[in-house]
Design an enzyme around this catalytic site. Structure first.
Site, short mmCIF file in Angstrom:
data_model
loop_
_atom_site.label_atom_id
_atom_site.label_comp_id
_atom_site.label_asym_id
_atom_site.label_seq_id
_atom_site.Cartn_x
_atom_site.Cartn_y
_atom_site.Cartn_z
N SER A 108 72.19 11.23 2.85
CA SER A 108 71.19 11.77 3.76
C SER A 108 69.86 11.06 3.53
O SER A 108 69.73 10.25 2.61
CB SER A 108 71.03 13.27 3.53
N LYS A 109 68.91 11.42 4.34
CA LYS A 109 67.55 10.87 4.26
C LYS A 109 67.02 10.83 2.82
O LYS A 109 66.30 9.92 2.44
CB LYS A 109 66.60 11.74 5.09
N ARG A 110 67.39 11.86 2.11
CA ARG A 110 66.95 11.99 0.72
C ARG A 110 67.28 10.75 -0.12
O ARG A 110 66.61 10.42 -1.08
CB ARG A 110 67.64 13.23 0.13
N HIS A 111 68.38 10.07 0.25
CA HIS A 111 68.80 8.89 -0.51
C HIS A 111 68.11 7.62 -0.03
O HIS A 111 68.36 6.55 -0.55
CB HIS A 111 70.32 8.68 -0.37
N GLY A 112 67.29 7.74 1.00
CA GLY A 112 66.66 6.54 1.55
C GLY A 112 67.10 6.35 2.99
O GLY A 112 67.42 7.30 3.67
#
Ligand code: GLU
Ligand code: ZN
Length: 460
Positions: A239-243
């Site tokens: 997800s976004k959290r990973h980049g």
């Protein structure tokens, strides 16, 4: 042998996630490998969240990464009447029925079930009603099989089964007359002649319900292959959290389509230990049966490594084409000739096209600013070295490397001090290809101009 027909069916409800791109890639490779067809369907029935802009992003992204589709694009929202017609046909054939239960009744039943600790499933009150009621809103529900199992011989997951008692009489047509997602997908896949449905394993539960619809319609059930989702290095769903997760972001970060495509291919599929796999090889080798069952982890370092490889491989003209969008200028004429000459060394240090675009600016213009790491080379001794070097440039017959060495010696400083001073003046930076290569490419005149400008700016 029957021709393989696969499809990619994205919903234009957001940016195109790299997981979806991988699904597209696997479908495309399978079609090309088998000389089959790869169709594209835009699933835009969620009117609130689907946008034309997202639809365009899908087309652009597929084009960028080199996935071409066969035939006309199918737009799901154009086909709603057909989906609706199928729902009514199923009622006529006794495979589906009108359900008149109100939302309120259903919610109450659900609450009762939940309060008594049971899982809720529609209780089939209307399944065997004999008369058609008039003037009451209704939905159309499928007469799902009550006994037995639904079995999927999944090309990736193996045999997966569900006990039919767990399946609901799912809604095919809502009370406002719109078809549900499950119905639309099945009708479209059938009408498009899809032989293999290859998609993310988040759709596996839908598959059991969709198979019920195929059976009720008396249609051939396609083969299914559910590919595991992509996870981050920490093991959580990507997800976004990973980049970056959208394909456009990778493009903007300076990744080449070849690198991303090669990397996505290797996420979940392998051909021995091969890391670098060309599109032609992928087409020759790919088989959906060799896609692994376990989730793959997205590792940006591996992607970057492939990017470095493909940057080195790409020919100069093409690289400049990619770079120009990050340079703010389209290098032509002299600048382009210089970049082409210096490209081999520039590529050595570039992880991305953005890196390359930045470092190539030394061949486009005289530095207009100097990295603060260069300030160290503005002290007296360094300016002295540069002045002497400049003077020596008048005689262009001898080797500038030898000259620089001699000047360093005469001034009792290490050669690296000399070279770094030149680098700061010539490039405005402390990292670059060999300064002598740069002098060679930009020429003596311009080199001297750059050094003089540097001296002038920093001279106290
Ligand atoms: N539109 C669905 C999605 O984007 C895909 C449906 C399918 O492949 O069957 O997840
Ligand atoms: Zn009912």
């Amino acid at each position: 042998m029957k021709v393989v027909v696969v499809r990619f069916a994205p919903s234009p409800t957001g940016v195109l996630h790299i997981g979806s791109v991988r699904t597209a890639l696997f479908n495309w490779l399978y079609a090309r490998h088998t000389n089959g067809k790869f169709l594209l369907r835009i699933e835009d029935t969620d009117k609130l969240r689907s946008t034309d802009e997202n639809k365009q992003l899908i087309f652009d992204a597929l084009k960028w990464i080199g996935i071409d589709h066969d035939g006309e694009v199918v737009i799901q929202s154009d086909r709603l009447e057909r989906h609706k017609q199928v729902a009514y046909e199923l009622v006529e054939n006794g495979m589906a029925y009108f359900c008149y239960c109100s939302q309120k009744e259903l919610v109450e039943k659900k609450e009762i079930a939940i309060n008594s600790g049971k899982s809720y499933k529609y209780d089939r009150t209307c399944r065997d009603l004999l008369e058609k009621k008039t003037g009451i809103p209704y939905v159309i529900r499928l007469k799902s099989e009550i006994d037995g199992n639904t079995i999927v011989n999944d090309l990736v997951q193996g045999t997966v089964r569900v006990n039919n008692s767990q399946l609901d009489d799912l809604v095919l047509l809502r009370s406002d007359g719109t078809p549900t997602y499950a119905l639309s997908v099945v009708v479209d896949d059938h009408d498009m002649g899809i032989t293999h449905v290859i998609r993310g394993d988040d759709h596996l539960t839908n598959t059991f319900r969709q198979i019920q619809i195929y059976k009720a319609c008396g249609w051939n059930i396609p083969n299914f292959g559910h590919i595991p989702l992509i996870y981050g290095v920490d093991g959580a769903k990507l997800s976004k959290r990973h980049g970056a997760v959208s394909i456009v972001e990778y493009k903007d970060l300076g990744y080449l389509p070849e690198a991303l495509s090669n990397y996505l291919l290797r996420l979940g599929w392998a051909h021995g230990d091969d890391e670098i796999i060309s599109k032609e090889q992928a087409i020759a080798w790919f088989d959906i049966k060799n896609v692994g069952k376990s989730p793959s982890r997205f590792d940006i370092n591996k992607l970057t490594h492939l990017n470095e490889h493909y940057i080195k491989e790409k020919n100069g003209e093409d690289v400049i084409e990619y770079m120009s969008q990050f340079m703010g200028v389209q290098p032509d004429g002299a600048a382009k000739t210089r970049i082409l000459k210096g490209l081999k060394s520039l590529k050595e240090r570039a992880k991305t096209i953005v890196d390359l675009a930045k470092s190539s600016m030394i061949y486009v213009e005289i530095p207009s600013e100097y990295d603060e790491k260069c300030y160290k080379f503005t002290e007296g001794i360094h300016l002295k070295l540069l002045r002497e070097f400049c003077k020596n440039m008048e005689d262009s017959s001898s080797d500038f490397y030898e000259k620089a060495k001699k000047i360093a010696e005469n001034n009792n400083v290490k050669f690296v001090e000399m070279a770094q001073s030149l680098r700061a003046a010539l490039t405005g930076n402390t990292i670059s290809p060999s300064v002598f290569e740069i002098i060679d490419i930009i020429g003596i005149e311009e080199s001297r101009k750059r050094i003089e400008k540097f001296i002038e700016i920093f001279e106290k």
